[in-house]
Write an enzyme that holds these catalytic residues in place. Structure first.
Site, PDB file in Angstrom:
ATOM      1  N   SER A  18      23.232  28.035  32.101  1.00  0.00           N
ATOM      2  CA  SER A  18      24.197  27.524  31.120  1.00  0.00           C
ATOM      3  C   SER A  18      23.577  27.308  29.748  1.00  0.00           C
ATOM      4  CB  SER A  18      24.791  26.196  31.601  1.00  0.00           C
ATOM      5  OG  SER A  18      25.615  25.656  30.585  1.00  0.00           O
ATOM      6  N   LYS A  69      35.776  24.604  38.689  1.00  0.00           N
ATOM      7  CA  LYS A  69      36.885  24.408  37.743  1.00  0.00           C
ATOM      8  C   LYS A  69      38.217  24.058  38.417  1.00  0.00           C
ATOM      9  CE  LYS A  69      35.136  27.237  33.923  1.00  0.00           C
ATOM     10  NZ  LYS A  69      35.476  28.304  32.972  1.00  0.00           N
ATOM     11  N   ASP A 105      38.968  27.104  27.315  1.00  0.00           N
ATOM     12  CA  ASP A 105      38.628  28.534  27.226  1.00  0.00           C
ATOM     13  C   ASP A 105      39.661  29.301  26.399  1.00  0.00           C
ATOM     14  OD1 ASP A 105      36.275  28.387  28.684  1.00  0.00           O
ATOM     15  OD2 ASP A 105      37.267  28.717  30.604  1.00  0.00           O
ATOM     16  N   ALA A 131      42.033  39.775  36.670  1.00  0.00           N
ATOM     17  CA  ALA A 131      43.077  38.803  37.033  1.00  0.00           C
ATOM     18  C   ALA A 131      42.477  37.564  37.687  1.00  0.00           C
ATOM     19  CB  ALA A 131      44.091  39.464  37.967  1.00  0.00           C
ATOM     20  N   ALA A 134      39.198  33.602  34.330  1.00  0.00           N
ATOM     21  CA  ALA A 134      39.044  33.857  32.898  1.00  0.00           C
ATOM     22  C   ALA A 134      40.287  34.548  32.352  1.00  0.00           C
ATOM     23  CB  ALA A 134      37.810  34.716  32.663  1.00  0.00           C
ATOM     24  N   ASN A 154      44.455  45.307  37.030  1.00  0.00           N
ATOM     25  CA  ASN A 154      43.431  44.807  37.946  1.00  0.00           C
ATOM     26  C   ASN A 154      43.232  45.752  39.126  1.00  0.00           C
ATOM     27  OD1 ASN A 154      41.527  42.727  38.423  1.00  0.00           O
ATOM     28  ND2 ASN A 154      42.775  42.016  40.137  1.00  0.00           N
ATOM     29  N   ARG A 155      41.969  45.823  39.573  1.00  0.00           N
ATOM     30  CA  ARG A 155      41.632  46.626  40.746  1.00  0.00           C
ATOM     31  C   ARG A 155      42.544  46.237  41.904  1.00  0.00           C
ATOM     32  NH1 ARG A 155      35.644  45.569  42.839  1.00  0.00           N
ATOM     33  NH2 ARG A 155      36.548  43.492  43.004  1.00  0.00           N
TER      34      ARG A 155
HETATM   35  P1  ATR Z   1      36.492  34.911  36.707  1.00  0.00           P
HETATM   36  O1  ATR Z   1      36.891  33.513  37.073  1.00  0.00           O
HETATM   37  O2  ATR Z   1      35.214  35.007  35.933  1.00  0.00           O
HETATM   38  O3  ATR Z   1      37.600  35.658  36.038  1.00  0.00           O
HETATM   39  P2  ATR Z   1      36.965  36.067  39.339  1.00  0.00           P
HETATM   40  O4  ATR Z   1      38.076  35.131  39.601  1.00  0.00           O
HETATM   41  O5  ATR Z   1      35.983  36.342  40.410  1.00  0.00           O
HETATM   42  O6  ATR Z   1      36.093  35.617  38.091  1.00  0.00           O
HETATM   43  O7  ATR Z   1      37.603  37.455  38.840  1.00  0.00           O
HETATM   44  C1  ATR Z   1      36.826  38.574  38.605  1.00  0.00           C
HETATM   45  C2  ATR Z   1      37.704  39.717  38.056  1.00  0.00           C
HETATM   46  O8  ATR Z   1      36.863  40.863  37.847  1.00  0.00           O
HETATM   47  C3  ATR Z   1      38.799  40.168  39.012  1.00  0.00           C
HETATM   48  O9  ATR Z   1      39.879  40.636  38.254  1.00  0.00           O
HETATM   49  C4  ATR Z   1      38.103  41.309  39.754  1.00  0.00           C
HETATM   50  O10 ATR Z   1      38.977  42.246  40.331  1.00  0.00           O
HETATM   51  P3  ATR Z   1      39.616  41.989  41.807  1.00  0.00           P
HETATM   52  O11 ATR Z   1      40.678  40.959  41.633  1.00  0.00           O
HETATM   53  O12 ATR Z   1      40.141  43.323  42.202  1.00  0.00           O
HETATM   54  O13 ATR Z   1      38.474  41.504  42.671  1.00  0.00           O
HETATM   55  C5  ATR Z   1      37.333  41.957  38.633  1.00  0.00           C
HETATM   56  N1  ATR Z   1      36.206  42.740  39.112  1.00  0.00           N
HETATM   57  C6  ATR Z   1      35.017  42.288  39.589  1.00  0.00           C
HETATM   58  N2  ATR Z   1      34.218  43.307  39.948  1.00  0.00           N
HETATM   59  C7  ATR Z   1      34.918  44.453  39.691  1.00  0.00           C
HETATM   60  C8  ATR Z   1      34.649  45.853  39.849  1.00  0.00           C
HETATM   61  N3  ATR Z   1      33.484  46.291  40.343  1.00  0.00           N
HETATM   62  N4  ATR Z   1      35.601  46.741  39.462  1.00  0.00           N
HETATM   63  C9  ATR Z   1      36.779  46.304  38.958  1.00  0.00           C
HETATM   64  N5  ATR Z   1      37.092  45.000  38.793  1.00  0.00           N
HETATM   65  C10 ATR Z   1      36.186  44.092  39.156  1.00  0.00           C
END
Ligand code: ATR
Length: 279
Positions: A18, A69, A105, A131, A134, A154-155
Site C-alpha cells: 500500500s 471493503k 474511489d 465487472a 473497481a 466482461n469475460r
Molecule cells: P476488483 O475489485 O479489483 O475489480 P475483482 O472483483 O476480482 O477485482 O474483478 C476483477 C475483474 O477483472 C473482473 O471483471 C474479471 O473478470 P471475470 O468477472 O470474468 O472474472 C476481470 N479479469 C481478471 N482477470 C482477467 C483475465 N485474465 N481476462 C479477462 N478479465 C479478467
C-alpha cells in the site's frame, strides 16, 4: 500534545504494497500535523473485531482495502449514497460515536479525469472493461457525472449483467467478443480489470477500434503506462494513467480525520512515482 495526536490507518491483507502511508505521511508533514497514519495487516477472521475496537484503541478512522471493503460496508453504522450504490467502502470515520463509511474511489476516478482530461464528461458513450468492485465505483462515477450510455464488457458476462441491473437505466452488459463494435462509437474507454498489471503484457481491448477523439484510462498504475495506455498513445488517443485516482481517493479521508483538505500536487505525484519505481 502527543497523546492527543489523531491516529488513522489503512487496513488490508496483505498491506505491504500500500502507498497510502506515503501519501498521508506526505500531507501530515506538509501541514505540520502531529498525526499518525499506519498500515495494519488484518486477516479476514479478525477484521470485525478490529473494527469493533477502533474507538477504544484511539483510532479516528482509516482506509480499508482488499479484501475487507465489503465487510467494512456491512459493519458500518452509517453509509453515504456512494457507499450504498457501490456496495463496498474504503473510508471510515466517527461522527457522534457512530462509525460512518463512504467509498471515495468514484471521487478519485472522476477527479483524476477532471485534472488530466478536462471535458471528459462530454465524451459520449463509455466502455468499462471488467465487472468487479473497481468497476462498480467507476460506473457510479460515470452515472453521477452524467453518462447515459455505459457499456460494461466482461469475460464473465453474468457479472456484467448483475451490475447493469444494479445501476439500471443507461448501463448495459456485453460479452468480451462484442468489444470492437462497442468501441467504434465510444468516447471513453476505462480498464478496471487486472490485465496489464505488473508486467502482464495482455491488452484488455484493442484501442485501435476507438474513434480519434476518444479518451483511454486505466485504473492500474503499476506500471504507470500499461500496455493498453501505450497502445492508445501510439494510436494518437488521449490517455490518463491510474495514479491520479489513487492520489485523489485519499483526499476525503485525510480531511475527515485530520481536518484539512489536502491537495494532490505534482510534488506528491513525483514522490509516489519514485516509490513505485523503487519497488
Ligand atoms: P476488483 O475489485 O479489483 O475489480 P475483482 O472483483 O476480482 O477485482 O474483478 C476483477 C475483474 O477483472 C473482473 O471483471 C474479471 O473478470 P471475470 O468477472 O470474468 O472474472 C476481470 N479479469 C481478471 N482477470 C482477467 C483475465 N485474465 N481476462 C479477462 N478479465 C479478467
Amino acid at each position: 500534545m502527543a497523546d492527543r495526536a489523531v491516529k488513522a490507518f489503512v487496513c488490508g491483507h496483505p498491506i505491504a504494497h500500500s502507498r497510502s502511508p506515503k501519501i498521508h505521511g506526505f500531507w501530515l508533514k506538509k501541514h505540520g500535523i502531529a498525526g499518525f497514519y499506519d498500515a495494519i495487516d488484518m486477516a479476514p477472521e479478525n477484521f470485525e473485531a478490529f473494527l469493533g475496537g477502533l474507538a477504544e484503541n484511539g483510532l479516528a478512522g482509516g482506509n480499508i482495502t482488499i479484501p475487507h471493503k465489503e465487510a467494512a460496508y456491512r459493519f458500518a453504522d452509517r453509509r453515504d449514497a456512494a457507499a450504498e450504490e457501490i456496495g463496498a467502502v474504503n473510508t471510515l470515520w466517527f461522527e457522534d460515536g457512530q462509525l460512518c463509511a463512504t467509498n471515495t474511489d468514484a471521487h478519485g476516478f472522476a477527479a483524476n479525469l477532471d485534472e488530466y482530461a478536462p471535458g471528459w464528461t462530454k465524451a459520449g458513450a463509455a466502455v468499462v472493461l471488467g465487472a468487479g468492485g473497481a468497476s462498480r465505483a467507476v460506473i457510479f462515477a460515470l452515472k453521477q457525472r452524467g453518462f447515459t450510455d455505459i457499456r460494461i464488457v466482461n469475460r464473465t458476462v453474468a457479472r456484467a449483467a448483475e451490475l447493469a441491473d444494479r445501476f439500471g437505466e443507461g448501463v448495459s452488459a456485453h460479452p468480451s467478443d462484442a468489444v470492437s463494435e462497442l468501441l467504434s462509437d465510444a468516447g471513453l474507454l476505462v480498464n478496471t480489470t487486472a490485465l496489464g498489471m505488473h508486467g502482464n503484457a495482455e491488452i484488455p481491448a484493442d484501442p485501435s477500434h476507438l474513434p480519434d477523439h476518444a479518451i483511454v484510462t486505466d485504473i492500474v498504475y503499476v506500471p504507470l503506462e500499461t500496455p493498453l495506455l501505450a497502445a492508445a498513445r501510439m494510436r494518437g488517443l488521449k490517455t490518463v494513467d491510474g495514479l491520479g485516482m489513487l492520489l485523489h481517493q485519499a483526499v476525503p479521508g485525510f480531511e475527515r480525520w485530520f481536518g484539512v483538505r489536502p491537495e494532490v500536487t505534482p510534488e506528491l505525484r513525483s514522490l509516489i512515482v519514485s516509490d513505485l519505481g523503487a519497488k
